[in-house]
Motif scaffolding. Structure first.
Motif, PDB file in Angstrom:
ATOM      1  N   ILE A 159       0.814  -1.203   0.000  1.00 30.46           N
ATOM      2  CA  ILE A 159       0.000   0.000   0.000  1.00 30.46           C
ATOM      3  C   ILE A 159       0.858   1.268   0.000  1.00 30.46           C
ATOM      4  CG2 ILE A 159      -0.309   0.069   2.503  1.00 30.46           C
ATOM      5  CD1 ILE A 159      -3.290   0.929   1.860  1.00 30.46           C
ATOM      6  N   GLY A 160       2.004   1.224   0.669  1.00 29.74           N
ATOM      7  CA  GLY A 160       2.892   2.388   0.693  1.00 29.74           C
ATOM      8  C   GLY A 160       3.481   2.674  -0.680  1.00 29.74           C
ATOM      9  N   ALA A 161       3.909   1.609  -1.368  1.00 31.15           N
ATOM     10  CA  ALA A 161       4.476   1.783  -2.710  1.00 31.15           C
ATOM     11  C   ALA A 161       3.405   2.256  -3.690  1.00 31.15           C
ATOM     12  CB  ALA A 161       5.102   0.477  -3.188  1.00 31.15           C
ATOM     13  N   LEU A 162       2.182   1.713  -3.564  1.00 31.84           N
ATOM     14  CA  LEU A 162       1.099   2.141  -4.434  1.00 31.84           C
ATOM     15  C   LEU A 162       0.753   3.610  -4.171  1.00 31.84           C
ATOM     16  CD1 LEU A 162      -0.865   1.201  -6.643  1.00 31.84           C
ATOM     17  CD2 LEU A 162      -2.451   0.540  -4.817  1.00 31.84           C
ATOM     18  N   ALA A 163       0.767   3.985  -2.906  1.00 29.06           N
ATOM     19  CA  ALA A 163       0.510   5.386  -2.556  1.00 29.06           C
ATOM     20  C   ALA A 163       1.584   6.292  -3.160  1.00 29.06           C
ATOM     21  CB  ALA A 163       0.449   5.549  -1.043  1.00 29.06           C
ATOM     22  N   ALA A 164       2.827   5.877  -3.073  1.00 25.60           N
ATOM     23  CA  ALA A 164       3.927   6.679  -3.621  1.00 25.60           C
ATOM     24  C   ALA A 164       3.817   6.795  -5.140  1.00 25.60           C
ATOM     25  CB  ALA A 164       5.271   6.066  -3.226  1.00 25.60           C
ATOM     26  N   ARG A 165       3.440   5.709  -5.820  1.00 22.57           N
ATOM     27  CA  ARG A 165       3.344   5.720  -7.286  1.00 22.57           C
ATOM     28  C   ARG A 165       2.183   6.572  -7.783  1.00 22.57           C
ATOM     29  NH1 ARG A 165       5.433   0.836 -10.007  1.00 22.57           N
ATOM     30  NH2 ARG A 165       4.561   1.732 -11.894  1.00 22.57           N
ATOM     31  N   THR A 166       1.101   6.626  -6.997  1.00 23.22           N
ATOM     32  CA  THR A 166      -0.105   7.316  -7.457  1.00 23.22           C
ATOM     33  C   THR A 166      -0.279   8.703  -6.855  1.00 23.22           C
ATOM     34  OG1 THR A 166      -1.459   6.352  -5.702  1.00 23.22           O
ATOM     35  CG2 THR A 166      -1.330   5.140  -7.798  1.00 23.22           C
ATOM     36  N   GLY A 167       0.419   8.976  -5.765  1.00 18.39           N
ATOM     37  CA  GLY A 167       0.243  10.255  -5.086  1.00 18.39           C
ATOM     38  C   GLY A 167      -0.993  10.287  -4.198  1.00 18.39           C
ATOM     39  N   SER A 210      -5.005   6.136   3.087  1.00 11.93           N
ATOM     40  CA  SER A 210      -6.418   6.155   3.510  1.00 11.93           C
ATOM     41  C   SER A 210      -7.347   6.175   2.297  1.00 11.93           C
ATOM     42  CB  SER A 210      -6.685   7.358   4.416  1.00 11.93           C
ATOM     43  OG  SER A 210      -6.393   8.569   3.744  1.00 11.93           O
ATOM     44  N   ALA A 211      -6.973   6.903   1.255  1.00 17.78           N
ATOM     45  CA  ALA A 211      -7.788   6.931   0.032  1.00 17.78           C
ATOM     46  C   ALA A 211      -7.777   5.559  -0.630  1.00 17.78           C
ATOM     47  CB  ALA A 211      -7.287   7.993  -0.937  1.00 17.78           C
ATOM     48  N   LEU A 212      -6.628   4.912  -0.655  1.00 13.55           N
ATOM     49  CA  LEU A 212      -6.544   3.576  -1.255  1.00 13.55           C
ATOM     50  C   LEU A 212      -7.411   2.581  -0.495  1.00 13.55           C
ATOM     51  CD1 LEU A 212      -2.723   3.507  -2.035  1.00 13.55           C
ATOM     52  CD2 LEU A 212      -4.610   3.897  -3.643  1.00 13.55           C
ATOM     53  N   ARG A 213      -7.399   2.661   0.830  1.00 17.07           N
ATOM     54  CA  ARG A 213      -8.251   1.775   1.619  1.00 17.07           C
ATOM     55  C   ARG A 213      -9.726   2.052   1.327  1.00 17.07           C
ATOM     56  NH1 ARG A 213      -4.009   2.725   5.293  1.00 17.07           N
ATOM     57  NH2 ARG A 213      -5.113   4.456   6.269  1.00 17.07           N
ATOM     58  N   TYR A 214     -10.074   3.333   1.206  1.00 15.55           N
ATOM     59  CA  TYR A 214     -11.458   3.690   0.889  1.00 15.55           C
ATOM     60  C   TYR A 214     -11.830   3.192  -0.501  1.00 15.55           C
ATOM     61  CZ  TYR A 214     -15.657   6.375  -0.040  1.00 15.55           C
ATOM     62  OH  TYR A 214     -16.939   6.727  -0.377  1.00 15.55           O
ATOM     63  N   TYR A 215     -10.957   3.376  -1.463  1.00 19.11           N
ATOM     64  CA  TYR A 215     -11.229   2.898  -2.822  1.00 19.11           C
ATOM     65  C   TYR A 215     -11.434   1.383  -2.822  1.00 19.11           C
ATOM     66  CZ  TYR A 215      -9.923   7.417  -4.929  1.00 19.11           C
ATOM     67  OH  TYR A 215      -9.871   8.726  -5.303  1.00 19.11           O
ATOM     68  N   GLU A 216     -10.674   0.682  -2.008  1.00 17.45           N
ATOM     69  CA  GLU A 216     -10.861  -0.766  -1.908  1.00 17.45           C
ATOM     70  C   GLU A 216     -12.217  -1.081  -1.270  1.00 17.45           C
ATOM     71  OE1 GLU A 216      -8.692  -4.759  -0.143  1.00 17.45           O
ATOM     72  OE2 GLU A 216      -7.617  -2.847  -0.070  1.00 17.45           O
ATOM     73  N   GLU A 217     -12.568  -0.333  -0.254  1.00 16.21           N
ATOM     74  CA  GLU A 217     -13.846  -0.541   0.441  1.00 16.21           C
ATOM     75  C   GLU A 217     -15.041  -0.389  -0.504  1.00 16.21           C
ATOM     76  OE1 GLU A 217     -16.275   2.031   3.693  1.00 16.21           O
ATOM     77  OE2 GLU A 217     -14.176   1.610   4.195  1.00 16.21           O
ATOM     78  N   LEU A 247       1.185  -6.807   7.883  1.00 17.75           N
ATOM     79  CA  LEU A 247      -0.009  -5.979   8.049  1.00 17.75           C
ATOM     80  C   LEU A 247      -0.289  -5.108   6.831  1.00 17.75           C
ATOM     81  CD1 LEU A 247       0.443  -4.836  11.758  1.00 17.75           C
ATOM     82  CD2 LEU A 247      -1.086  -6.605  10.871  1.00 17.75           C
ATOM     83  N   ARG A 248       0.590  -5.141   5.842  1.00 15.87           N
ATOM     84  CA  ARG A 248       0.454  -4.245   4.698  1.00 15.87           C
ATOM     85  C   ARG A 248      -0.273  -4.921   3.538  1.00 15.87           C
ATOM     86  NH1 ARG A 248       3.719   0.314   5.387  1.00 15.87           N
ATOM     87  NH2 ARG A 248       3.887   0.691   3.166  1.00 15.87           N
ATOM     88  N   ARG A 249      -1.271  -4.235   3.034  1.00 11.38           N
ATOM     89  CA  ARG A 249      -2.026  -4.743   1.888  1.00 11.38           C
ATOM     90  C   ARG A 249      -1.119  -4.780   0.665  1.00 11.38           C
ATOM     91  NH1 ARG A 249      -7.991  -2.267   2.806  1.00 11.38           N
ATOM     92  NH2 ARG A 249      -7.806  -2.100   5.043  1.00 11.38           N
ATOM     93  N   GLN A 250      -1.354  -5.761  -0.183  1.00 13.39           N
ATOM     94  CA  GLN A 250      -0.597  -5.933  -1.418  1.00 13.39           C
ATOM     95  C   GLN A 250      -1.550  -5.793  -2.609  1.00 13.39           C
ATOM     96  OE1 GLN A 250       2.943  -6.744  -1.395  1.00 13.39           O
ATOM     97  NE2 GLN A 250       2.520  -6.014   0.680  1.00 13.39           N
ATOM     98  N   TYR A 251      -1.091  -5.087  -3.633  1.00 14.52           N
ATOM     99  CA  TYR A 251      -1.907  -4.843  -4.824  1.00 14.52           C
ATOM    100  C   TYR A 251      -1.147  -5.293  -6.065  1.00 14.52           C
ATOM    101  CZ  TYR A 251      -4.621  -1.885  -1.711  1.00 14.52           C
ATOM    102  OH  TYR A 251      -5.386  -1.429  -0.673  1.00 14.52           O
ATOM    103  N   GLY A 252      -1.886  -5.861  -6.997  1.00 14.36           N
ATOM    104  CA  GLY A 252      -1.310  -6.274  -8.265  1.00 14.36           C
ATOM    105  C   GLY A 252      -1.199  -5.099  -9.228  1.00 14.36           C
ATOM    106  N   PRO A 253      -0.561  -5.331 -10.366  1.00 13.07           N
ATOM    107  CA  PRO A 253      -0.360  -4.252 -11.340  1.00 13.07           C
ATOM    108  C   PRO A 253      -1.668  -3.669 -11.879  1.00 13.07           C
ATOM    109  CG  PRO A 253       0.435  -6.359 -12.207  1.00 13.07           C
ATOM    110  CD  PRO A 253       0.031  -6.587 -10.792  1.00 13.07           C
ATOM    111  N   GLU A 254      -2.758  -4.457 -11.866  1.00 12.75           N
ATOM    112  CA  GLU A 254      -4.035  -3.944 -12.369  1.00 12.75           C
ATOM    113  C   GLU A 254      -4.571  -2.805 -11.510  1.00 12.75           C
ATOM    114  OE1 GLU A 254      -4.982  -6.836  -9.291  1.00 12.75           O
ATOM    115  OE2 GLU A 254      -3.705  -7.014 -11.057  1.00 12.75           O
ATOM    116  N   ALA A 255      -4.108  -2.726 -10.252  1.00 15.29           N
ATOM    117  CA  ALA A 255      -4.552  -1.629  -9.370  1.00 15.29           C
ATOM    118  C   ALA A 255      -4.098  -0.281  -9.935  1.00 15.29           C
ATOM    119  CB  ALA A 255      -4.034  -1.826  -7.954  1.00 15.29           C
ATOM    120  N   LEU A 256      -2.894  -0.238 -10.511  1.00 17.06           N
ATOM    121  CA  LEU A 256      -2.410   1.011 -11.113  1.00 17.06           C
ATOM    122  C   LEU A 256      -3.289   1.431 -12.291  1.00 17.06           C
ATOM    123  CD1 LEU A 256       1.467   0.535 -11.022  1.00 17.06           C
ATOM    124  CD2 LEU A 256       0.135   2.278  -9.830  1.00 17.06           C
TER     125      LEU A 256
END
Length: 148
Positions: A6-14, A18-25, A37-46
């Motif tokens: 989730i941290g790397a995805l946040a860094a890549r997307t800006g 919290s927004a990523l968690r909401y988008y997942e929700e 404890l860290r969520r993992q996302y595949g390339p399709e998330a980008l």
């Protein structure tokens, strides 16, 4: 590409985590699981987040975008809505261009008072007409159900 936490995805997307968690929700993206404890996302998330950013830029709500992305991940984009939104953007562009031209005229006008300038007075009348048309269209779009 391997999974992103989730941290790397946040860094890549800006986007903040919290927004990523909401988008997942709300179903815009899905995590593949967790590493610790860290969520993992595949390339399709980008890709999905790029679609979300494009949709938001075009003025669609997150609920609209979620409906367009679909639960199975396959986009179901209503082309008619896209055309209507593009038409709205064209109107906004015309209105903004007219406003820009008015402001430039006012800035460059040599009349002692802008109210003495016939061009400025004509631009004011046109702006009033555009505003009245927008209000009439808004009332028409709201329809009788709103009581307005």
């Amino acid at each position: 590409m391997k999974s992103l936490d989730i941290g790397a995805l946040a860094a890549r997307t800006g986007l903040p985590p919290s927004a990523l968690r909401y988008y997942e929700e709300i179903g815009l993206i899905a995590s593949e699981g967790r590493h610790g404890l860290r969520r993992q996302y595949g390339p399709e998330a980008l890709l999905r987040l790029s679609l979300v950013a494009l949709g938001k830029s075009a003025g669609f709500s997150l609920a609209d975008i979620a409906g367009m992305i679909g639960k199975d991940g396959r986009p179901d984009i209503p082309r008619g809505e896209l055309r209507a939104r593009a038409d709205d953007l064209d109107r906004q562009i015309r209105d903004l261009a007219a406003l820009r031209d008015t402001l430039r005229h006012v800035a460059d006008c040599r009349a002692p008072s802008h109210l003495e300038c016939p061009t400025f007075r004509r631009l004011l009348r046109l702006a009033s007409l555009r505003g009245a048309r927008r209000q009439a269209a808004a009332k028409r779009d709201l329809g009788p159900a709103t009581g307005r």
